[in-house]
Design a protein around this motif. Structure first.
Motif, PDB file in Angstrom:
ATOM      1  N   SER A  48       0.842  -1.197   0.000  1.00 55.58           N
ATOM      2  CA  SER A  48       0.000   0.000   0.000  1.00 55.58           C
ATOM      3  C   SER A  48       0.877   1.246   0.000  1.00 55.58           C
ATOM      4  CB  SER A  48      -0.907   0.011   1.239  1.00 55.58           C
ATOM      5  OG  SER A  48      -0.120   0.133   2.409  1.00 55.58           O
ATOM      6  N   ASP A  49       0.237   2.377  -0.220  1.00 56.51           N
ATOM      7  CA  ASP A  49       0.920   3.656  -0.073  1.00 56.51           C
ATOM      8  C   ASP A  49       0.690   4.094   1.368  1.00 56.51           C
ATOM      9  OD1 ASP A  49       1.817   3.970  -2.748  1.00 56.51           O
ATOM     10  OD2 ASP A  49      -0.212   4.541  -3.340  1.00 56.51           O
ATOM     11  N   THR A  50       1.756   4.144   2.139  1.00 57.11           N
ATOM     12  CA  THR A  50       1.637   4.441   3.560  1.00 57.11           C
ATOM     13  C   THR A  50       2.408   5.710   3.905  1.00 57.11           C
ATOM     14  OG1 THR A  50       1.347   2.102   4.125  1.00 57.11           O
ATOM     15  CG2 THR A  50       2.086   3.555   5.895  1.00 57.11           C
ATOM     16  N   TRP A  51       1.718   6.586   4.626  1.00 53.84           N
ATOM     17  CA  TRP A  51       2.331   7.807   5.152  1.00 53.84           C
ATOM     18  C   TRP A  51       2.305   7.736   6.667  1.00 53.84           C
ATOM     19  CZ3 TRP A  51      -0.475   7.550   0.776  1.00 53.84           C
ATOM     20  CH2 TRP A  51       0.047   8.151  -0.362  1.00 53.84           C
ATOM     21  N   VAL A  52       3.331   8.307   7.281  1.00 52.12           N
ATOM     22  CA  VAL A  52       3.424   8.304   8.735  1.00 52.12           C
ATOM     23  C   VAL A  52       3.381   9.732   9.269  1.00 52.12           C
ATOM     24  CG1 VAL A  52       4.704   6.126   8.823  1.00 52.12           C
ATOM     25  CG2 VAL A  52       5.967   8.284   8.739  1.00 52.12           C
ATOM     26  N   TYR A  53       2.883   9.845  10.487  1.00 46.48           N
ATOM     27  CA  TYR A  53       2.945  11.105  11.212  1.00 46.48           C
ATOM     28  C   TYR A  53       4.126  10.957  12.154  1.00 46.48           C
ATOM     29  CZ  TYR A  53       1.571  15.256  13.771  1.00 46.48           C
ATOM     30  OH  TYR A  53       1.547  16.507  14.333  1.00 46.48           O
ATOM     31  N   ASP A  54       5.186  11.674  11.858  1.00 52.32           N
ATOM     32  CA  ASP A  54       6.468  11.538  12.552  1.00 52.32           C
ATOM     33  C   ASP A  54       6.719  12.800  13.371  1.00 52.32           C
ATOM     34  OD1 ASP A  54       9.248  11.637  13.144  1.00 52.32           O
ATOM     35  OD2 ASP A  54       9.744  10.485  11.367  1.00 52.32           O
ATOM     36  N   GLU A  55       6.984  12.609  14.633  1.00 51.14           N
ATOM     37  CA  GLU A  55       7.299  13.735  15.513  1.00 51.14           C
ATOM     38  C   GLU A  55       8.583  13.388  16.260  1.00 51.14           C
ATOM     39  OE1 GLU A  55       4.924  15.110  19.223  1.00 51.14           O
ATOM     40  OE2 GLU A  55       3.997  16.055  17.459  1.00 51.14           O
ATOM     41  N   GLY A  56       9.652  14.066  15.918  1.00 51.04           N
ATOM     42  CA  GLY A  56      10.929  13.814  16.580  1.00 51.04           C
ATOM     43  C   GLY A  56      11.445  12.403  16.346  1.00 51.04           C
ATOM     44  N   ASN A  57      11.336  11.910  15.131  1.00 50.57           N
ATOM     45  CA  ASN A  57      11.748  10.554  14.756  1.00 50.57           C
ATOM     46  C   ASN A  57      10.967   9.464  15.469  1.00 50.57           C
ATOM     47  OD1 ASN A  57      13.735  11.296  12.832  1.00 50.57           O
ATOM     48  ND2 ASN A  57      15.132  11.781  14.510  1.00 50.57           N
ATOM     49  N   ARG A  58       9.785   9.805  15.931  1.00 53.05           N
ATOM     50  CA  ARG A  58       8.900   8.823  16.552  1.00 53.05           C
ATOM     51  C   ARG A  58       7.580   8.841  15.789  1.00 53.05           C
ATOM     52  NH1 ARG A  58       5.570   8.893  21.652  1.00 53.05           N
ATOM     53  NH2 ARG A  58       5.149   6.699  22.003  1.00 53.05           N
ATOM     54  N   ILE A  59       7.172   7.684  15.305  1.00 54.59           N
ATOM     55  CA  ILE A  59       5.934   7.584  14.545  1.00 54.59           C
ATOM     56  C   ILE A  59       4.767   7.485  15.519  1.00 54.59           C
ATOM     57  CG2 ILE A  59       4.615   6.167  12.931  1.00 54.59           C
ATOM     58  CD1 ILE A  59       7.347   5.473  11.631  1.00 54.59           C
ATOM     59  N   LEU A  60       3.852   8.462  15.425  1.00 53.21           N
ATOM     60  CA  LEU A  60       2.698   8.514  16.313  1.00 53.21           C
ATOM     61  C   LEU A  60       1.439   7.974  15.638  1.00 53.21           C
ATOM     62  CD1 LEU A  60       3.236  12.042  17.903  1.00 53.21           C
ATOM     63  CD2 LEU A  60       4.092   9.830  18.686  1.00 53.21           C
ATOM     64  N   PHE A  62      -0.198   6.404  11.428  1.00 49.63           N
ATOM     65  CA  PHE A  62       0.018   6.169  10.004  1.00 49.63           C
ATOM     66  C   PHE A  62      -1.306   5.946   9.296  1.00 49.63           C
ATOM     67  CE2 PHE A  62      -0.064   1.843  11.636  1.00 49.63           C
ATOM     68  CZ  PHE A  62      -0.688   1.101  10.639  1.00 49.63           C
ATOM     69  N   ILE A  63      -1.273   6.148   7.981  1.00 44.28           N
ATOM     70  CA  ILE A  63      -2.423   5.874   7.125  1.00 44.28           C
ATOM     71  C   ILE A  63      -1.909   5.116   5.916  1.00 44.28           C
ATOM     72  CG2 ILE A  63      -2.284   8.098   5.916  1.00 44.28           C
ATOM     73  CD1 ILE A  63      -5.411   8.058   5.877  1.00 44.28           C
ATOM     74  N   SER A  64      -2.592   4.028   5.574  1.00 46.19           N
ATOM     75  CA  SER A  64      -2.239   3.220   4.409  1.00 46.19           C
ATOM     76  C   SER A  64      -3.378   3.295   3.405  1.00 46.19           C
ATOM     77  CB  SER A  64      -2.008   1.767   4.810  1.00 46.19           C
ATOM     78  OG  SER A  64      -0.882   1.650   5.635  1.00 46.19           O
ATOM     79  N   MET A  65      -3.023   3.554   2.162  1.00 47.57           N
ATOM     80  CA  MET A  65      -4.001   3.747   1.107  1.00 47.57           C
ATOM     81  C   MET A  65      -3.821   2.726  -0.002  1.00 47.57           C
ATOM     82  SD  MET A  65      -5.764   6.376   2.112  1.00 47.57           S
ATOM     83  CE  MET A  65      -6.696   6.698   0.611  1.00 47.57           C
ATOM     84  N   ILE A  66      -4.943   2.258  -0.524  1.00 46.69           N
ATOM     85  CA  ILE A  66      -4.984   1.444  -1.734  1.00 46.69           C
ATOM     86  C   ILE A  66      -5.957   2.172  -2.653  1.00 46.69           C
ATOM     87  CG2 ILE A  66      -5.500  -0.818  -2.722  1.00 46.69           C
ATOM     88  CD1 ILE A  66      -5.033  -1.900   0.218  1.00 46.69           C
ATOM     89  N   GLY A  67      -5.422   2.906  -3.595  1.00 49.51           N
ATOM     90  CA  GLY A  67      -6.263   3.785  -4.402  1.00 49.51           C
ATOM     91  C   GLY A  67      -6.876   4.843  -3.502  1.00 49.51           C
ATOM     92  N   ASN A  68      -8.223   4.980  -3.564  1.00 52.07           N
ATOM     93  CA  ASN A  68      -8.888   5.980  -2.724  1.00 52.07           C
ATOM     94  C   ASN A  68      -9.424   5.367  -1.428  1.00 52.07           C
ATOM     95  OD1 ASN A  68     -11.039   4.534  -3.953  1.00 52.07           O
ATOM     96  ND2 ASN A  68     -12.405   6.242  -3.548  1.00 52.07           N
ATOM     97  N   GLU A  69      -9.041   4.115  -1.155  1.00 53.99           N
ATOM     98  CA  GLU A  69      -9.530   3.450   0.051  1.00 53.99           C
ATOM     99  C   GLU A  69      -8.494   3.476   1.170  1.00 53.99           C
ATOM    100  OE1 GLU A  69     -11.484  -0.721   1.542  1.00 53.99           O
ATOM    101  OE2 GLU A  69     -11.485  -0.215  -0.580  1.00 53.99           O
ATOM    102  N   ILE A  70      -8.958   3.875   2.344  1.00 59.27           N
ATOM    103  CA  ILE A  70      -8.106   3.838   3.524  1.00 59.27           C
ATOM    104  C   ILE A  70      -8.045   2.378   3.981  1.00 59.27           C
ATOM    105  CG2 ILE A  70      -7.808   4.587   5.914  1.00 59.27           C
ATOM    106  CD1 ILE A  70      -9.431   7.117   5.161  1.00 59.27           C
ATOM    107  N   LEU A  99     -13.018   9.561  -0.466  1.00 62.29           N
ATOM    108  CA  LEU A  99     -12.341   8.475   0.237  1.00 62.29           C
ATOM    109  C   LEU A  99     -13.362   7.432   0.665  1.00 62.29           C
ATOM    110  CD1 LEU A  99     -10.048  10.621   2.565  1.00 62.29           C
ATOM    111  CD2 LEU A  99      -9.362   9.447   0.462  1.00 62.29           C
ATOM    112  N   GLU A 100     -12.909   6.190   0.772  1.00 67.28           N
ATOM    113  CA  GLU A 100     -13.745   5.119   1.292  1.00 67.28           C
ATOM    114  C   GLU A 100     -12.939   4.334   2.315  1.00 67.28           C
ATOM    115  OE1 GLU A 100     -15.848   2.838  -1.631  1.00 67.28           O
ATOM    116  OE2 GLU A 100     -16.587   4.642  -2.632  1.00 67.28           O
ATOM    117  N   VAL A 101     -13.661   3.652   3.195  1.00 61.31           N
ATOM    118  CA  VAL A 101     -13.015   2.849   4.236  1.00 61.31           C
ATOM    119  C   VAL A 101     -14.004   1.809   4.729  1.00 61.31           C
ATOM    120  CG1 VAL A 101     -13.684   4.387   6.156  1.00 61.31           C
ATOM    121  CG2 VAL A 101     -11.617   2.980   6.360  1.00 61.31           C
ATOM    122  N   GLU A 102     -13.482   0.679   5.194  1.00 62.39           N
ATOM    123  CA  GLU A 102     -14.306  -0.338   5.841  1.00 62.39           C
ATOM    124  C   GLU A 102     -13.885  -0.424   7.300  1.00 62.39           C
ATOM    125  OE1 GLU A 102     -13.868  -3.909   3.506  1.00 62.39           O
ATOM    126  OE2 GLU A 102     -15.158  -3.117   1.921  1.00 62.39           O
TER     127      GLU A 102
END
Length: 142
Positions: A48-60, A62-70, A99-102
């Motif tokens: 998947s396409d995954t983005w992280v929310y990083d604060e001070g090198n610590r991941i608080l 993340f969101i993973s996407m497959i097309g427009n689906e979370i 966006l869509e999600v299950e």
């Protein structure tokens, strides 16, 4: 800061998932949770396409996407209600017309978040592997 994940992030991503999933999904069988944990590490995050929310090198979070689906949106429990999930969805929303999600019907945390964000229920179904009801949500106006 929100950034694209890299291979070195996998351990922290899995820690976020473990803590968040345990809180949001206490109704799931441990054997099913273990199966999903392995799939997250081996299939879902790499696929998947995954983005992280990083604060001070610590991941608080993340969101993973497959097309427009979370495919997954998880924030460390002690960082809930601090706007991290909203920032991740806002970021992703810039790239999609909707966006869509299950979400498991019993996942009160997830359902509350998505409702607050403006997602609407478009369908419900039984998720056979977990034997739990799932709702499909969308930001599209039907």
């Amino acid at each position: 800061m929100i950034r694209k994940h890299n291979k070195e992030d996998l351990e922290q991503i899995m820690d976020v998932w473990n803590q968040s999933s345990s809180l949001a999904h206490p109704f799931l069988e441990s054997s099913f949770q273990e199966e999903v944990r392995n799939d997250m590490k081996e299939i879902y995050i790499p696929g998947s396409d995954t983005w992280v929310y990083d604060e001070g090198n610590r991941i608080l979070g993340f969101i993973s996407m497959i097309g427009n689906e979370i495919g997954g949106l998880f924030v460390l429990p002690n960082n809930h209600s601090k706007g991290i999930g909203t920032k991740l969805v806002n970021y992703i929303n810039n790239f999609h017309d909707h966006l869509e999600v299950e979400v498991f019907e019993k996942n009160i945390i997830g359902r509350s978040f998505y409702k607050k964000y403006g997602f609407k229920i478009i369908s419900k179904f039984m998720h056979e592997p977990s034997n739990e009801k799932v709702v499909r949500l969308s930001t599209r106006n039907y």
